[in-house]
Design an enzyme around this catalytic site. Structure first.
Site, PDB file in Angstrom:
ATOM      1  N   SER A  31      24.464  -8.765 -16.829  1.00 39.46           N
ATOM      2  CA  SER A  31      24.121  -7.920 -17.996  1.00 39.46           C
ATOM      3  C   SER A  31      23.531  -9.048 -19.037  1.00 39.46           C
ATOM      4  CB  SER A  31      25.560  -7.651 -18.535  1.00 39.46           C
ATOM      5  OG  SER A  31      26.207  -6.655 -17.804  1.00 39.46           O
ATOM      6  N   HIS A  62      17.070  -1.484 -18.309  1.00 37.68           N
ATOM      7  CA  HIS A  62      16.579  -2.255 -16.832  1.00 37.68           C
ATOM      8  C   HIS A  62      16.452  -1.339 -15.429  1.00 37.68           C
ATOM      9  CE1 HIS A  62      15.288  -6.104 -17.789  1.00 37.68           C
ATOM     10  NE2 HIS A  62      16.376  -6.068 -18.901  1.00 37.68           N
ATOM     11  N   HIS A  84      26.996  -1.086 -10.731  1.00 39.76           N
ATOM     12  CA  HIS A  84      28.566  -1.480 -10.371  1.00 39.76           C
ATOM     13  C   HIS A  84      29.352  -0.276  -9.947  1.00 39.76           C
ATOM     14  CE1 HIS A  84      26.482  -3.737 -14.011  1.00 39.76           C
ATOM     15  NE2 HIS A  84      27.390  -4.522 -13.544  1.00 39.76           N
ATOM     16  N   TYR A  86      31.951   0.998 -11.156  1.00 39.69           N
ATOM     17  CA  TYR A  86      32.361   1.965 -12.129  1.00 39.69           C
ATOM     18  C   TYR A  86      31.465   3.042 -12.624  1.00 39.69           C
ATOM     19  CZ  TYR A  86      29.593  -0.829 -15.476  1.00 39.69           C
ATOM     20  OH  TYR A  86      28.295  -1.275 -16.206  1.00 39.69           O
ATOM     21  N   GLU A  87      30.026   2.818 -12.176  1.00 42.31           N
ATOM     22  CA  GLU A  87      29.203   3.921 -12.388  1.00 42.31           C
ATOM     23  C   GLU A  87      29.244   4.978 -11.349  1.00 42.31           C
ATOM     24  OE1 GLU A  87      25.065   2.076 -13.165  1.00 42.31           O
ATOM     25  OE2 GLU A  87      26.114   0.438 -12.484  1.00 42.31           O
ATOM     26  N   ALA A 114      28.483 -11.313 -17.167  1.00 40.86           N
ATOM     27  CA  ALA A 114      28.855 -11.457 -18.412  1.00 40.86           C
ATOM     28  C   ALA A 114      30.387 -11.279 -18.330  1.00 40.86           C
ATOM     29  CB  ALA A 114      28.253 -10.402 -19.353  1.00 40.86           C
ATOM     30  N   MET A 212      33.315  -6.866 -14.315  1.00 41.01           N
ATOM     31  CA  MET A 212      33.495  -5.790 -13.633  1.00 41.01           C
ATOM     32  C   MET A 212      32.471  -5.768 -12.537  1.00 41.01           C
ATOM     33  SD  MET A 212      33.369  -2.885 -16.894  1.00 41.01           S
ATOM     34  CE  MET A 212      34.373  -3.223 -18.418  1.00 41.01           C
ATOM     35  N   SER A 213      32.064  -6.952 -12.154  1.00 41.46           N
ATOM     36  CA  SER A 213      31.035  -7.196 -11.097  1.00 41.46           C
ATOM     37  C   SER A 213      31.412  -8.255 -10.167  1.00 41.46           C
ATOM     38  CB  SER A 213      29.690  -7.291 -11.704  1.00 41.46           C
ATOM     39  OG  SER A 213      29.575  -8.507 -12.254  1.00 41.46           O
ATOM     40  N   ASN A 236      32.798 -12.473 -24.788  1.00 42.64           N
ATOM     41  CA  ASN A 236      33.767 -11.782 -25.850  1.00 42.64           C
ATOM     42  C   ASN A 236      34.931 -12.473 -25.375  1.00 42.64           C
ATOM     43  OD1 ASN A 236      33.088  -9.678 -23.689  1.00 42.64           O
ATOM     44  ND2 ASN A 236      35.245  -9.598 -24.231  1.00 42.64           N
ATOM     45  N   HIS A 248      30.484  -3.220 -26.231  1.00 38.82           N
ATOM     46  CA  HIS A 248      29.240  -3.641 -25.393  1.00 38.82           C
ATOM     47  C   HIS A 248      28.301  -4.153 -26.050  1.00 38.82           C
ATOM     48  CE1 HIS A 248      26.524  -3.724 -21.921  1.00 38.82           C
ATOM     49  NE2 HIS A 248      25.734  -2.785 -22.446  1.00 38.82           N
TER      50      HIS A 248
END
Ligand code: HPA
Length: 276
Positions: A31, A62, A84, A86-87, A114, A212-213, A236, A248
């Site tokens: 990300s 992207h 990902h 989560y998609e 990230a 998350m990846s 963060n 985000h």
């Protein structure tokens, strides 16, 4: 069609579209980092949609592009854009691009992402080399019948992140004059960020970073016997550690600010990936 057969079609399309039959190493841009490949000399750009079975990211900006970049010691595939879990993608799709890189000859893959900072002392903008991971999702891309052509039923993950690549990262960071540390990455499904209680759990379980990846890709690549290295950009502080709500926007803004340092690290890293 089996994953194996889909990979053969993707590999043939990558060779045709790039004009290069073989790639030796690959880098996945996480990300906010996906602009990196644009300026690379001699890079041949191929949109994911031109490669059969490649999942096309739906997120803003992207669409997903693969770059083939020549170096004196071999060719590097740079994968800009990932999908990902989560998609809603199947994990076979989540890991398809890195499996295609491995099937194209890449024996070494560097994953970037990230992440939220959990460990004491981490700050937004820090770069952390992943030493190990915690899979806290209960999901695994190898669930289902095993295809022995890809790898063994029960792959070993005792050195999931290559010690040799970690040593190279240490040298590359030093050469690039960029500070780094090492840490354990905890994979959470998302897409909601974690609760403070979940982050306390991650910290007590030994996690230094949360994201998350990356973990499904590492598992699929180790299954195929590929050496994996991974680098997180702390975008963060994790929930409950951060004094402000997570967004985000904060993630992408930190990634933008870190661009020059990440570029310096990747510039030093890519040509060395084939020399190990
Ligand atoms: N949690 C999970 N994933 C993330 C975070 C986070 O705090 N930051 C960037 N990706």
């Amino acid at each position: 069609m089996s994953v194996y057969d889909r990979l053969q079609e993707a590999v043939a399309a990558i060779a045709r579209a790039t004009g290069r039959d073989r790639h030796d190493a690959a880098v996945v841009l996480g990300s906010g980092l996906s602009d990196y490949a644009r300026g690379l000399e001699g890079a041949v750009e191929v949109p994911y949609r031109a490669i059969p079975h490649f999942p096309v990211p739906k997120v803003e900006g992207h669409a997903g592009e693969l770059y083939s970049v020549p170096f004196p010691d071999g060719n590097v595939l740079v994968l800009a854009g990932r999908v990902h879990a989560y998609e809603g993608w199947d994990l076979d799709d989540v890991v398809f691009a890195v499996r295609a890189a491995a099937s194209s000859g890449c024996r070494r893959v560097v994953l970037t992402n990230a992440a939220g900072g959990v460990a004491d002392g981490l700050a937004p903008g820090d770069l952390v080399v992943i030493r190990d991971h915690l899979n806290l999702t209960g999901r695994n891309p190898l669930v289902g019948p095993n295809d022995d052509r890809l790898g063994p039923r029960f792959p070993d993950l005792s050195a999931a992140y290559s010690p040799q690549l970690r040593a190279t990262f240490a040298e590359v960071f030093a050469d690039a004059g960029v500070h780094h540390r090492e840490g354990v990455y905890a994979w959470m499904l998302g897409p909601s960020y974690e609760t403070p209680a979940e982050i306390q759990m991650v910290a007590r379980a030994g996690g230094d970073l949360v994201g998350m990846s990356t973990v499904p890709e590492t598992i699929a690549l180790r299954h195929m016997g590929v050496d994996v290295g991974a680098i997180s950009l702390v975008t963060n502080l994790a929930a409950g550690i951060s004094p402000t709500p997570l967004s985000h926007q904060e993630v992408t803004e930190t990634a933008t600010r870190a661009k020059a340092r990440i570029t310096a690290v990747l510039d030093a890293l890519l040509p060395r990936l084939m020399r190990l």
